[in-house]
Design an enzyme around this catalytic site. Structure first.
Site, mmCIF file in Angstrom:
data_model
loop_
_atom_site.group_PDB
_atom_site.id
_atom_site.type_symbol
_atom_site.label_atom_id
_atom_site.label_comp_id
_atom_site.label_asym_id
_atom_site.label_seq_id
_atom_site.Cartn_x
_atom_site.Cartn_y
_atom_site.Cartn_z
ATOM 1 C CG HIS A 59 -1.704 1.298 1.282
ATOM 2 N ND1 HIS A 59 -2.479 1.745 0.234
ATOM 3 C CD2 HIS A 59 -1.771 2.262 2.235
ATOM 4 C CE1 HIS A 59 -3.006 2.914 0.558
ATOM 5 N NE2 HIS A 59 -2.589 3.259 1.756
ATOM 6 C CG ASP B 240 -0.116 5.609 2.686
ATOM 7 O OD1 ASP B 240 -1.258 5.867 2.292
ATOM 8 O OD2 ASP B 240 0.145 4.702 3.489
ATOM 9 C CG ASP C 227 -5.389 3.798 4.100
ATOM 10 O OD1 ASP C 227 -6.034 3.447 5.096
ATOM 11 O OD2 ASP C 227 -4.349 4.480 4.159
ATOM 12 C CG HIS D 19 -5.571 7.815 1.186
ATOM 13 N ND1 HIS D 19 -5.028 7.328 0.032
ATOM 14 C CD2 HIS D 19 -4.940 7.169 2.185
ATOM 15 C CE1 HIS D 19 -4.113 6.414 0.314
ATOM 16 N NE2 HIS D 19 -4.044 6.294 1.626
#
Ligand SMILES: [Zn+2]
Length: 901
Positions: free
Chosen positions: A13, A15, A125, A349
């Site tokens: 994931h 970010d 997420d 996000h």
């Protein structure tokens, strides 16, 4: 019996920026993908690596490893890298509907440049999921979605799921407000449930015994999903070896290193009949309410305000005016896509949510400025092209024509401010200072004007001053042309300037000053504290500064409006947590100062200065609790004893004929760890309220669910929130204030103006001094009232949305032209004003697209017309779609029209 299949998907994931600045994450990404590419080359059993649903990873990687483009392409074409469907992993609620469409479109474009796109919507997420996701996915040609939050899995012990927000299984049907449905896959044990799989037999035995039980608890089929990766996780290089070990240890299962496309196909083939159905937005409604992450809507509000401005400039001004007024073959598609790629980087996000470290958000402000520069350049070109075409030869030769442009989807009433060029002196004709002096002489001349349209009809307005300023033209075919120009600063009152229209006016010289017709008309302000027009009467209390407002058409009175509330906040960028003392300070605690700024027949402006004596900071306890990484729910800090004066300067504006009462608050924030809100106690008794979400006016309950423990119940909005009963109600419009709360006891709409916190939160100790938002701050909101009918309520929704889009103005030459002095580029008729336009653009084939949504949950008739062109209904990919009846919108339908010219 067939064996249960364990689908293991390798991923990370990613970010893009968060607890470290972008480039620190970026360099790690390059390492990760280097290793993934090597693994693909060396381990033939390694099925594939999933690029986290965001195609921007490819752009980021190739920015440092351009030499690997061929390897990337080969890996994607072979299905070894799974890319798309989005460009970025966005926040759902804090970006415009058009930003979501661009994320779909650019994600697909970027992925398909290299090979096939991953066929599932991917929201691992996001901080809750928007209700229109099922319909939006269908419009992007997807029919399934994987997501991480918002729904409570109940497991097989609880065979029947009860609510709209829980599911027995990790697989469920998710339906939207228009009844579109998709297959939803919840990461019931998070997107890391198959991370770091042991190769050691003993460890593997323990690992799989637990992990298989966890996944089987929620799986509705014999296809079990294991996600091999987590936030910034390096690829597990021996994963296929680990699966061989698992296969030996658990022969009753089949372990498959796999990918989402294969897993989805297997699940779809086996789905049981008794899947739960979850409906609409999924925001962890049925939890204790502490970890919804909704308060990211009020973290670093300056980001949200800037985003509102930049989105508006890019969508309503640059894109729309270029689509309408530039020749189709000159539509700057590539420049707009470039601007969106930049803006989408801010829409991620951890970015627009304001929950990263300070460096991240500083870079975001630069990105906003870059997007703004592109948007303004394109808008200026489109405006110039439009201005060159408007016929002005009906105006007297000694007048100064100018256009006013309403780019919104509703008729506008109010004061427009314009700068009209009166004279220009080129540097090529004289020294700059001499030209400056010449223009200044023009300023000092005794010049008086009236404002007229092409038919000679006079408009209310006035020249408020003159200014001389340097400027320069940058012609397409020769060197720059610098000059001094003299401008008149003009205020003109427009009454119901139609949606999507322009009107040409001119300053015409007159002998005597022509101001507002003040002598013979009623002023809007009386007694220095009562603002009144046909719609409302607002009385400012000299005792406490609150307003009593009468909604005149509906004969309702609202008292104690626009009270400011300040409370302590010992939370973080994700979560508001009031300090333990619960010490609250209100603007009504002290008498205000009231000043008249303007009082005429056209407009009244009053300044109210409220002073709140607030604690300067949080107590020292907070510092300990932050350093010790004590969870929000266990903190005990209070507000400091030392106080400072917070002085709020509120400009309250009422325009003749306008429905909204406008508030602009300016102040200097020198306190830390606090939250400032404005309160509108409506006394309306209702169980639900409405707010604008993404392509949706969402109905939300005023009371949280029974398991809710958080004393607050924050919610997110786009342009407005509304409380109404069967007689009518109140709409509060906002400019980049995305957080509100309904306080059910007295039907209060509370809108957060500022939230100041000093740490990121989540999993560690990351200080964020800039999230304390010190220094000059503003907040802009407006109040509108409506009666019983849906049409009247929808009118306030249009006005609230359009209130973010200012009327544009442009000086014009005396000329002939193919555009009339006044005109309209889109004509929209919908029952109860139900169709709201979100964007006007051109698609890849330069066809005009008009996109919008039904504000209503009921079916409504609609007609959208542009220059007698034929239109068909298309999806987000500009492909024709079937609709039951092109004259009727389904309830909550999102619709795009494509015109043939
Ligand atoms: Zn994330």
């Amino acid at each position: 019996m067939a064996k249960k299949k364990v689908f293991v998907i390798s991923h990370s994931h990613w970010d893009r920026e968060w607890y470290m600045p972008f480039e620190k994450h970026h360099l790690r990404l390059v390492k990760l993908l280097d290793e993934v590419l090597d693994l693909i080359d060396t381990d033939p059993k390694f099925n594939s690596f999933q690029l986290d649903g965001q195609a921007i990873i490819i752009d980021d990687y190739l920015a440092i490893r351009p030499e690997n483009e061929g390897r990337i392409k080969k890996a994607i074409a072979a299905g070894k890298l799974r890319v798309g469907p989005f460009y970025v992993l966005q926040d759902d609620f804090l970006i415009s509907p058009e930003a979501h469409v661009k994320d779909f479109q650019i994600g697909r474009q970027t992925a398909e440049k290299y090979g096939p796109m991953m066929g599932i919507g991917y929201f691992p997420d996001t901080f809750g999921n928007m209700g229109q996701t099922p319909q939006m996915l269908h419009l992007a040609d997807l029919d399934a979605v994987a997501f991480g939050r918002g729904v409570k899995p109940t497991g097989l012990n609880n065979q029947v799921s009860e609510g709209a927000f829980d599911s027995s299984f990790s697989e469920m049907t998710w339906s939207g407000p228009d009844k579109s449905a998709v297959l939803g896959i919840l990461f019931a044990n998070w997107y890391s449930n198959g991370n770091e799989i042991p190769v050691d037999r003993k460890e593997a035995k323990a690992y799989w015994t637990k992990k298989l039980a966890d996944v089987e608890k929620y799986a509705s089929t014999d296809n079990l999903l294991m996600m091999n990766g987590v936030d910034h996780q390096p690829v597990q290089k021996d994963v296929t070896k680990a699966l061989e070990v698992a296969q030996e240890l658990f022969p009753d299962y089949e372990f498959i290193h796999s990918n989402f496309d294969d897993y989805l196909a297997a699940v779809k083939a086996d789905l049981p009949k008794n899947l739960s159905e979850v409906k609409g937005e999924l925001t962890s409604q049925e939890t204790d309410g502490w970890y919804t992450l909704t308060n990211t809507a009020s973290s670093r509000i300056y980001l949200k305000q800037k985003n509102t401005q930049v989105q508006q400039e890019l969508i309503n001004e640059a894109t729309q005016l270029a689509a309408i007024f530039l020749p189709a073959d000159q539509y700057p598609q590539d420049q707009l896509t470039y601007a969106w790629k930049l803006l989408l980087q801010n829409d991620i996000h951890d970015s627009i949510t304001g929950c990263s470290v300070d460096e991240v958000h500083r870079e975001m402000m630069t990105r906003f400025e870059k997007v703004e520069a592109i948007a303004q350049s394109i808008r200026d070109d489109a405006e110039a092209a439009m201005a060159a075409r408007i016929k002005t030869d009906d105006f007297a030769k000694d007048s100064y024509p100018f256009a006013i442009i309403n780019a919104s989807d509703v008729a506008k009433t109010g004061t427009v401010t314009a700068e009209v060029e009166l004279d220009r002196a080129l540097f090529s004709d004289g020294r700059p200072d001499a030209q400056f002096a010449k223009m200044q002489l023009g300023e000092q001349e005794n010049r008086n004007f009236k404002i007229v349209d092409a038919t000679g009809k006079q408009y209310e307005g006035r020249v408020t001053g003159f200014t001389t300023r340097f400027g320069a033209d940058l012609p397409k075919d020769r060197f720059r042309v610098p000059y001094m120009a003299l401008y008149a600063e003009v205020e003109v009152h427009v009454d119901a300037l139609p949606a999507f229209s322009w009107q040409t006016l001119a300053l015409a010289p007159v002998a005597t000053p022509r101001m507002y017709a003040d002598q013979d008309q009623t002023h809007l302000l009386t007694n220095n504290n009562v603002l009144e027009n046909d719609w409302l009467k607002a009385t400012i209390s000299p005792v406490d500064g609150s307003l009593t407002i009468v909604d005149k058409p509906n004969q309702r009175t609202y008292t104690r409006q626009a009270v400011f509330e300040d409370v302590g906040d010992m939370g973080n960028e994700y979560i508001f947590k009031e300090t333990a003392d619960q010490r609250r300070i209100y603007s009504t605690d002290q008498a205000p100062e009231i000043h008249v700024v303007e009082n005429s027949s056209q407009r009244a402006i009053v300044e109210v200065i409220s002073t709140l004596q607030i604690p300067k900071a949080a107590s020292a306890q907070l510092n300990y609790e932050q350093r010790a990484v004590i969870d929000i729910t266990h903190r005990q800090a209070t507000r400091s004893d030392e106080t400072i004066a917070l002085q709020l300067h509120t400009l309250i504006t009422l325009e003749k004929g306008a429905r909204q009462l406008d508030f602009k608050v300016s102040y200097d924030n020198q306190a830390t760890n606090h939250r400032l809100r404005v309160l509108f106690p409506t006394q309306i008794k209702a169980t639900t309220h409405q707010a604008e979400s993404i392509f949706e006016v969402v109905d939300r309950p005023n009371l949280p669910s029974k398991e809710w423990e958080n004393p607050t119940n924050p919610q997110r909005q786009q342009a407005f929130v509304n409380l109404h009963d069967d007689q009518g109600g109140v709409t509060v419009a906002n400019y980049g204030l995305n957080e509100y709360e309904i306080l059910p006891a007295d039907g209060t709409i509370a809108v957060t103006m500022l939230r100041c916190i000093g740490e990121l939160g989540d999993w560690g100790y990351f200080l964020t001094p800039e999230a304390q938002c010190q220094g000059a701050q503003t907040a802009h909101f407006a109040l509108l009232f409506h009666g019983a009918s849906e049409a009247d309520r929808n009118e306030t929704y249009h006005l609230a949305r359009a209130w973010q889009t200012p009327i544009l103005t442009k000086s014009l030459a005396h000329q002939t032209g193919d555009l009339a002095a006044a005109g309209q580029w889109l004509q929209i008729k919908s029952a109860d004003q139900a169709f709201a336009v979100t964007g006007v653009e051109r698609d890849a084939k330069a066809k005009l697209i008009v996109r919008g949504y039904n504000l209503s949950k009921a079916s409504k008739s609609v007609q959208v017309a542009h220059n007698q062109a034929a239109a068909e209904v298309v999806n987000f990919l500009s492909e024709p779609t079937k609709v039951a009846n092109d004259q009727d919108l389904r309830g909550a339908e999102i619709r795009s029209y494509r015109f043939d010219k």
